[in-house]
Structure formats: C-alpha cells, structure tokens
Design a protein around this motif. Sequence first.
Motif, mmCIF file in Angstrom:
data_model
loop_
_atom_site.group_PDB
_atom_site.id
_atom_site.type_symbol
_atom_site.label_atom_id
_atom_site.label_comp_id
_atom_site.label_asym_id
_atom_site.label_seq_id
_atom_site.Cartn_x
_atom_site.Cartn_y
_atom_site.Cartn_z
ATOM 1 N N UNK A 224 44.644 -7.889 -16.089
ATOM 2 C CA UNK A 224 43.743 -6.748 -15.916
ATOM 3 C C UNK A 224 42.378 -7.260 -15.449
ATOM 4 N N UNK A 225 41.734 -6.519 -14.534
ATOM 5 C CA UNK A 225 40.411 -6.920 -14.049
ATOM 6 C C UNK A 225 39.288 -6.477 -14.983
ATOM 7 N N UNK A 226 39.490 -5.339 -15.648
ATOM 8 C CA UNK A 226 38.417 -4.770 -16.471
ATOM 9 C C UNK A 226 39.009 -3.917 -17.586
ATOM 10 N N UNK A 227 38.473 -4.066 -18.785
ATOM 11 C CA UNK A 227 38.789 -3.192 -19.917
ATOM 12 C C UNK A 227 37.560 -2.354 -20.216
ATOM 13 N N UNK A 228 37.708 -1.038 -20.137
ATOM 14 C CA UNK A 228 36.619 -0.132 -20.516
ATOM 15 C C UNK A 228 36.977 0.472 -21.864
ATOM 16 N N UNK A 229 36.129 0.233 -22.856
ATOM 17 C CA UNK A 229 36.334 0.793 -24.183
ATOM 18 C C UNK A 229 35.009 1.348 -24.687
ATOM 19 N N UNK A 230 34.972 1.764 -25.952
ATOM 20 C CA UNK A 230 33.745 2.346 -26.493
ATOM 21 C C UNK A 230 33.029 1.343 -27.387
ATOM 22 N N UNK A 231 31.871 1.724 -27.884
ATOM 23 C CA UNK A 231 31.038 0.805 -28.669
ATOM 24 C C UNK A 231 31.573 0.565 -30.069
ATOM 25 N N UNK A 232 32.709 1.204 -30.401
ATOM 26 C CA UNK A 232 33.317 0.975 -31.708
ATOM 27 C C UNK A 232 34.041 -0.351 -31.814
ATOM 28 N N UNK A 233 34.201 -1.063 -30.715
ATOM 29 C CA UNK A 233 34.855 -2.367 -30.758
ATOM 30 C C UNK A 233 34.009 -3.329 -31.591
ATOM 31 N N UNK A 234 34.659 -4.081 -32.499
ATOM 32 C CA UNK A 234 33.882 -4.989 -33.347
ATOM 33 C C UNK A 234 33.625 -6.310 -32.631
ATOM 34 N N UNK A 235 32.702 -7.100 -33.166
ATOM 35 C CA UNK A 235 32.277 -8.328 -32.502
ATOM 36 C C UNK A 235 33.411 -9.329 -32.345
ATOM 37 N N UNK A 236 34.270 -9.428 -33.364
ATOM 38 C CA UNK A 236 35.375 -10.395 -33.311
ATOM 39 C C UNK A 236 36.343 -10.042 -32.180
ATOM 40 N N UNK A 237 36.709 -8.742 -32.058
ATOM 41 C CA UNK A 237 37.604 -8.321 -30.989
ATOM 42 C C UNK A 237 36.945 -8.477 -29.626
ATOM 43 N N UNK A 238 35.668 -8.155 -29.561
ATOM 44 C CA UNK A 238 34.931 -8.274 -28.311
ATOM 45 C C UNK A 238 34.949 -9.723 -27.813
ATOM 46 N N UNK A 239 34.765 -10.658 -28.730
ATOM 47 C CA UNK A 239 34.754 -12.071 -28.361
ATOM 48 C C UNK A 239 36.149 -12.558 -27.987
ATOM 49 N N UNK A 240 37.152 -12.167 -28.782
ATOM 50 C CA UNK A 240 38.514 -12.629 -28.531
ATOM 51 C C UNK A 240 39.075 -12.067 -27.225
ATOM 52 N N UNK A 241 38.899 -10.771 -27.010
ATOM 53 C CA UNK A 241 39.401 -10.154 -25.791
ATOM 54 C C UNK A 241 38.568 -10.556 -24.581
ATOM 55 N N UNK A 242 37.276 -10.752 -24.815
ATOM 56 C CA UNK A 242 36.373 -11.120 -23.725
ATOM 57 C C UNK A 242 36.703 -12.463 -23.096
ATOM 58 N N UNK A 243 37.442 -13.296 -23.814
ATOM 59 C CA UNK A 243 37.874 -14.582 -23.255
ATOM 60 C C UNK A 243 39.002 -14.398 -22.242
ATOM 61 N N UNK A 244 39.626 -13.203 -22.253
ATOM 62 C CA UNK A 244 40.771 -12.946 -21.380
ATOM 63 C C UNK A 244 40.471 -11.938 -20.284
ATOM 64 N N UNK A 245 39.537 -11.019 -20.527
ATOM 65 C CA UNK A 245 39.280 -9.948 -19.571
ATOM 66 C C UNK A 245 37.824 -9.508 -19.690
ATOM 67 N N UNK A 246 37.268 -9.052 -18.578
ATOM 68 C CA UNK A 246 35.905 -8.512 -18.606
ATOM 69 C C UNK A 246 35.923 -7.177 -19.331
ATOM 70 N N UNK A 247 34.954 -6.974 -20.230
ATOM 71 C CA UNK A 247 34.896 -5.747 -21.038
ATOM 72 C C UNK A 247 33.636 -4.970 -20.719
ATOM 73 N N UNK A 248 33.785 -3.670 -20.585
ATOM 74 C CA UNK A 248 32.635 -2.782 -20.367
ATOM 75 C C UNK A 248 32.606 -1.738 -21.479
ATOM 76 N N UNK A 249 31.477 -1.638 -22.169
ATOM 77 C CA UNK A 249 31.300 -0.606 -23.194
ATOM 78 C C UNK A 249 30.088 0.274 -22.911
ATOM 79 N N UNK A 250 29.315 -0.110 -21.916
ATOM 80 C CA UNK A 250 28.163 0.680 -21.550
ATOM 81 C C UNK A 250 27.800 0.394 -20.091
ATOM 82 N N UNK A 251 27.016 1.264 -19.494
ATOM 83 C CA UNK A 251 26.647 1.089 -18.106
ATOM 84 C C UNK A 251 25.854 -0.179 -17.911
ATOM 85 N N UNK A 252 26.254 -0.976 -16.912
ATOM 86 C CA UNK A 252 25.540 -2.210 -16.586
ATOM 87 C C UNK A 252 24.523 -1.887 -15.503
#
Length: 253
Positions: A224-252
């Motif tokens: 996957x090129x990009x995962x769009x989720x909401x701000x409810x994602x916790x820091x541990x999941x954000x870090x673990x998943x972020x090593x595999x795919x770019x994550x967007x939770x807010x407008x860059x």
Amino acid sequence: MFAEERKTEILQLVKIGNPVTVTSLSQRFGVSESTVRRDLQELEDNGLIQRTHGGAISVQTGFEMSFQEKEVRFLTEKQQIATLAANLVNDGETVLIDSGTTTLEIARLLRSKKITVATNSMDIAQVFSDDAGVETVLLGGTLRKNTRALVGYLTNDALRKMYFDKVFLAANGIDAEFGITTPNLTEAETKRYMLQAGKEKILVADHSKIGQRSLCRICGLEEIDLLITDKGINDADDQQLGALVRIMTQTIL
C-alpha cells in the motif's frame, strides 16, 4: 435472574452468531434498556463481545457486521478520513472506489469534481447518479448482500482491463505482521484485483480496524502507498505501521 446469569445468557446468544439488540434483550429478561447496556458494557470491557449501535456482536474475527451496522460505527472518524482522502483527488483523474462505509463518505465529498469514478458499490454509484461532472462506471459482479459489494469473476475480469490513478481500498483488519484482511474469500480476491488496477493504492480505515485480523489476507501493508486513518491511532501502532507504510491522520500543509 441475577446479573451474572443474565450476562452468561447474553454471551451464549451472541456466540450463536446472530447480533443481539438492546431492545430484544430488555424484553427477554424483563429489565430496563439501561440495565442491558450496562451488561453489554461489562461484557465488552472483559473482551467477550463487541458492542454495536443498539446491540452487540461476537468478537470472533470471522464475523462480519452488516453494512448498516458498520455505517454508524465511528461515523465522525470516517468523515474525517474521507475529507483527507477526497482532498487528494484532482480534476481529470480516474479513481477506483471500493465498497465500504468509509469509502461511501469519500464518494459524497467527490461530487462535482471532473473525474471518472469506477466502483463495485451500488451505493457509491448512486451518489453520482445526478452528478454531470463525474463519469461513473459501475463494475458488474455477484452482489454480496451483507456488504452491498459486487465481487467475483465478472468484477475481477473487468478490473483486469482497467487502470486508475488512485484506488481507495476498504478493509476489516490491519495488522503489521499479517497484513490487510477481510472476512470473505471472494471479496478478498476482488480487492486484490483492485490493487493491481491502480497506480496509487490508498487504504482508508478508522483506528478500530488497526490490530485486528479477519479470515482472509488481501495483501501486506508494504504493498500500500498510503494509509489514511483517524487521530485515534495510538503511538505504538503509529510507529509499528509507519515502518511499513506512510500514514496520514491529518492534512499535511
């Protein structure tokens, strides 16, 4: 009947595989709906059931909520995800939108854009039925009534002959090790064909899907090129998943 006996019977009803409602349980046990809600909350807190709008379902990974049940869960988060996703679509692009409740919110925000949209969802196609600016392609296939998705041989055959600038994919589970999953074998296969038909592959899912596994693997997160989720994602999941795919939770910006 004591509270523990009531909760035991509720758990047995849920395990049969059918969703139960607050109203039906209230009538069954002769107690108030607020009492039933407390019972359900305690069962959910103990990881024994999953509460839904107006009731509860089993926590078994193979169980699939109806489209209507999914539509009301985390609606605010889905609308936030949809805003981020819709902002990525430019006029003139071709877009493939998977069937789902989050993707339905995306479709509603894409109205009036000058784009071509293909979808395996009759609900999403209906969103554009009176929109002159959006050319709409409804993929054929076998209708899965539970998810209101068109899937199977006809859908896959059409996807083999098409290519899109962006694919918005929906899923039931996202796990760093196992990948992206859904409960149904046929639907999983169609989702794989969707990914093969897209230049940019975008997964849209609220935070409740993260850390969950369903029966059928669609692909790994690295596909996957990009995962769009909401701000409810916790820091541990954000870090673990972020090593595999770019994550967007807010407008860059």
